[in-house]
Every structure is written in structure tokens, then in C-alpha cells.
Design an enzyme around this catalytic site. Structure first.
Site, PDB file in Angstrom:
ATOM      1  N   GLY A   1       0.814  -1.218   0.000  1.00  0.00           N
ATOM      2  CA  GLY A   1       0.000   0.000   0.000  1.00  0.00           C
ATOM      3  C   GLY A   1       0.844   1.262   0.000  1.00  0.00           C
ATOM      4  O   GLY A   1       0.545   2.231  -0.709  1.00  0.00           O
ATOM      5  N   CYS A   2       1.911   1.250   0.776  1.00  0.00           N
ATOM      6  CA  CYS A   2       2.775   2.433   0.866  1.00  0.00           C
ATOM      7  C   CYS A   2       3.526   2.658  -0.439  1.00  0.00           C
ATOM      8  O   CYS A   2       3.759   3.803  -0.842  1.00  0.00           O
ATOM      9  CB  CYS A   2       3.737   2.292   2.041  1.00  0.00           C
ATOM     10  SG  CYS A   2       2.855   2.228   3.621  1.00  0.00           S
TER      11      CYS A   2
END
Length: 155
Positions: A45-46
Site C-alpha cells: 500500500g505504501c
């Protein structure tokens, strides 16, 4: 936990970037800043969020914004993240989460149905005078930059 809101002064900070260089918010007065907090470098996600900022950097800079990412990762890890994904904006290290705390980006959250303490993915837009313009808490990594661009009126 106190959360800065639009109109509040942005909490000042000095953190090390991926190269070990100090970056201070007060040195950016006169510029508009997008400050985003993310849980951990090189996680799916990051990485999605960081690459979305990277891919939008031209239009964000064109609109007068400086982008800064903040996580608890140490500078060496941030440098690896930058190099691996071609990130072209500063990644700042806040290992003791003091700046996260100042922005309300650290606290209890639900993670896979369990309450845990950790990073609350958050983004702040700071005006040229150092005041919070927008404060967005618990944002989703995917599509976040597109939604932020729409909020800011950037095509």
C-alpha cells in the site's frame, strides 16, 4: 490525541531525510506543502501511494506544492525505498513517532478487525504561511493521490 484541523498552525518539525539531511518545515515557509504519513516503506500500500505521488509530482510542483513523505523507517531504509521505486521527493524519518503524534497520525486503529496502535495514514496540505489547509485522516492508499488532486483542483 489532538488532531490539527484546517486553520490551525502546522506543527513545526525537523527530521532527517533518506540521505541523512535535516528537513525543517519552517524552512519551507513561503511554499505550499503536502505532508503525508504512511506506515512502512516498501510495503504494497505504501509503495502504491508513494508511486502515485511520484507520478503526480510534475503537476503538484506545477501547482506550487512540495511533497514530503513521513514514516518511522530509518534513513537507510528510506534511501532503499527511494532508489528501488525512483521516488523523487524527500522521505523523512520519524522513528520515535513524535511528529506523527503532533499531527494526530499515530494512535489506535482497526487492522484486520483488531484494534492496534500505529500509524494512521494521513495527509496534510499546509499553506505558504504554515497553516493547515486540509487535514485528511485514515485515507486509503489506493486512489488517495487522485482524490487529493481533485480536492486541490489539479488536473
Amino acid at each position: 490525541m489532538t488532531r490539527p484541523a484546517p486553520g490551525d498552525p502546522a506543527p513545526d518539525f525537523t527530521l532527517l531525510d533518506q540521505d541523512g539531511t535535516e528537513v525543517s518545515l519552517h524552512d519551507l515557509r513561503g511554499e505550499r506543502v503536502i505532508l503525508y504519513f504512511y506506515p512502512a516503506a516498501m510495503t504494497p500500500g505504501c509503495t502504491t501511494e508513494a508511486c502515485d505521488f511520484r507520478d503526480s509530482l510534475g503537476s503538484l510542483r506545477g501547482a506550487g506544492y512540495t511533497v514530503l513523505g513521513v514514516s518511522r523507517d530509518l534513513p537507510a531504509t528510506l534511501r532503499e525505498f527511494r532508489d528501488r521505486d525512483g521516488l523523487s521527493f524527500p522521505l523523512l524519518s520519524d522513528p520515535d513517532h513524535a511528529v506523527h503524534d503532533a499531527y494526530g497520525a499515530w494512535g489506535e486503529k482497526l487492522n484486520y478487525g483488531k484494534t492496534v496502535e500505529g500509524v494512521i495514514r494521513s495527509t496534510f496540505v499546509i499553506d505558504a504561511d504554515g497553516a493547515i489547509e486540509h487535514a485528511q485522516y485514515a485515507v486509503k492508499a489506493t486512489g488517495h493521490v487522485a482524490r487529493l488532486r481533485k480536492t486541490l483542483g489539479i488536473d
